[in-house]
Design an enzyme around this catalytic site. Sequence first.
Site, short mmCIF file in Angstrom:
data_model
loop_
_atom_site.label_atom_id
_atom_site.label_comp_id
_atom_site.label_asym_id
_atom_site.label_seq_id
_atom_site.Cartn_x
_atom_site.Cartn_y
_atom_site.Cartn_z
N HIS A 49 -68.68 -75.86 -37.24
CA HIS A 49 -69.30 -77.14 -36.93
C HIS A 49 -68.32 -78.27 -37.24
O HIS A 49 -67.29 -78.06 -37.90
CB HIS A 49 -70.60 -77.34 -37.72
CG HIS A 49 -70.41 -77.30 -39.20
ND1 HIS A 49 -70.78 -76.23 -39.98
CD2 HIS A 49 -69.84 -78.19 -40.04
CE1 HIS A 49 -70.46 -76.48 -41.24
NE2 HIS A 49 -69.88 -77.67 -41.30
C1 T46 Z 1 -69.47 -77.91 -44.36
C2 T46 Z 1 -68.91 -76.64 -44.89
C3 T46 Z 1 -67.58 -76.81 -45.55
C4 T46 Z 1 -78.55 -77.66 -47.62
O1 T46 Z 1 -79.79 -77.55 -47.61
N1 T46 Z 1 -77.95 -78.66 -48.32
C5 T46 Z 1 -76.60 -78.81 -48.36
O2 T46 Z 1 -76.10 -79.76 -49.03
C6 T46 Z 1 -75.79 -77.90 -47.62
C7 T46 Z 1 -74.27 -78.07 -47.63
C8 T46 Z 1 -76.40 -76.91 -46.91
N2 T46 Z 1 -77.76 -76.80 -46.93
C9 T46 Z 1 -78.36 -75.67 -46.19
C10 T46 Z 1 -78.24 -75.72 -44.69
C11 T46 Z 1 -78.28 -74.26 -44.31
O3 T46 Z 1 -79.63 -73.84 -44.19
O4 T46 Z 1 -77.72 -74.47 -46.59
C12 T46 Z 1 -77.68 -73.55 -45.52
C13 T46 Z 1 -76.26 -73.07 -45.28
O5 T46 Z 1 -75.50 -74.17 -44.74
P1 T46 Z 1 -74.40 -73.97 -43.59
O6 T46 Z 1 -74.76 -72.83 -42.72
O7 T46 Z 1 -74.19 -75.30 -42.96
O8 T46 Z 1 -73.13 -73.55 -44.48
P2 T46 Z 1 -71.61 -73.53 -44.04
O9 T46 Z 1 -70.89 -72.80 -45.10
O10 T46 Z 1 -71.45 -73.08 -42.64
O11 T46 Z 1 -71.17 -75.09 -44.09
C14 T46 Z 1 -71.13 -75.78 -45.32
C15 T46 Z 1 -71.74 -77.18 -45.16
O12 T46 Z 1 -73.09 -77.06 -44.65
C16 T46 Z 1 -70.94 -78.02 -44.19
O13 T46 Z 1 -71.36 -79.39 -44.27
O14 T46 Z 1 -68.74 -78.78 -43.92
O15 T46 Z 1 -69.79 -75.92 -45.77
#
Ligand code: T46
Length: 135
Positions: A49
Site C-alpha cells: 500500500h
Molecule cells: C504501514 C506498514 C509499514 C490498526 O488497527 N492500527 C494501526 O495503527 C495499524 C498500523 C494497523 N491496524 C490494523 C489494520 C489491519 O487490520 O492492523 C491490521 C494489520 O494492518 P496492515 O495489514 O495494514 O499491516 P501492514 O504490515 O501491511 O502495514 C503496516 C501499517 O498498517 C502501514 O501503515 O505503512 O505497516
Amino acid sequence: MENRYFSFNNRQDAAGKLIFIEGEQDIPFAIARVYYICDVPGDVRRGFHAHKTLRQVLICAQGSCRILLDNGRERETVKLEGPTRGLLVDAGVWHEMYDFTPGAVLLVLASEHYDESDYIRDYDVFKAYRKENEK
Ligand code: T46
C-alpha cells in the site's frame, strides 16, 4: 530514488545500549503513533500500500528485513538492520516489507493516528493517484 535515512543517538556502556528519538528533532515530524511488527514468517510479505498523507520512519529494532519502495516511477529495495538506523517512508510511496529474519522487530514512528481512509491498497489506483498528483 532519494531515500532519507537517519542515524539515531545512542548511549552504550557495559549495561547495554539505549537509543532515543525525539519527534521534530531527530525525525521531521511529531510522533502521533508508534506500532511494531513482529513474528513475521520469513516467507511472508506485508504492506502492499501507499499512504496519502501519512509519513513514517521505519526502524528494524531487532534483526533485519527488506523494504521495497516505489514512487510510481522507480522501485528500490532497502535492507533495514539495527536499532539506530531509520528510513523515512514518505506519503505517496508504495511499500512492501519482507525477508524478516527470525525474531525481527520492525518499529514504526507515524505522523498521524490510524486512519484506514489514508491507505491506497490497490497498485493501479496508486499509479493513477501518483499521475494525478504530479500534474
Ligand atoms: C504501514 C506498514 C509499514 C490498526 O488497527 N492500527 C494501526 O495503527 C495499524 C498500523 C494497523 N491496524 C490494523 C489494520 C489491519 O487490520 O492492523 C491490521 C494489520 O494492518 P496492515 O495489514 O495494514 O499491516 P501492514 O504490515 O501491511 O502495514 C503496516 C501499517 O498498517 C502501514 O501503515 O505503512 O505497516
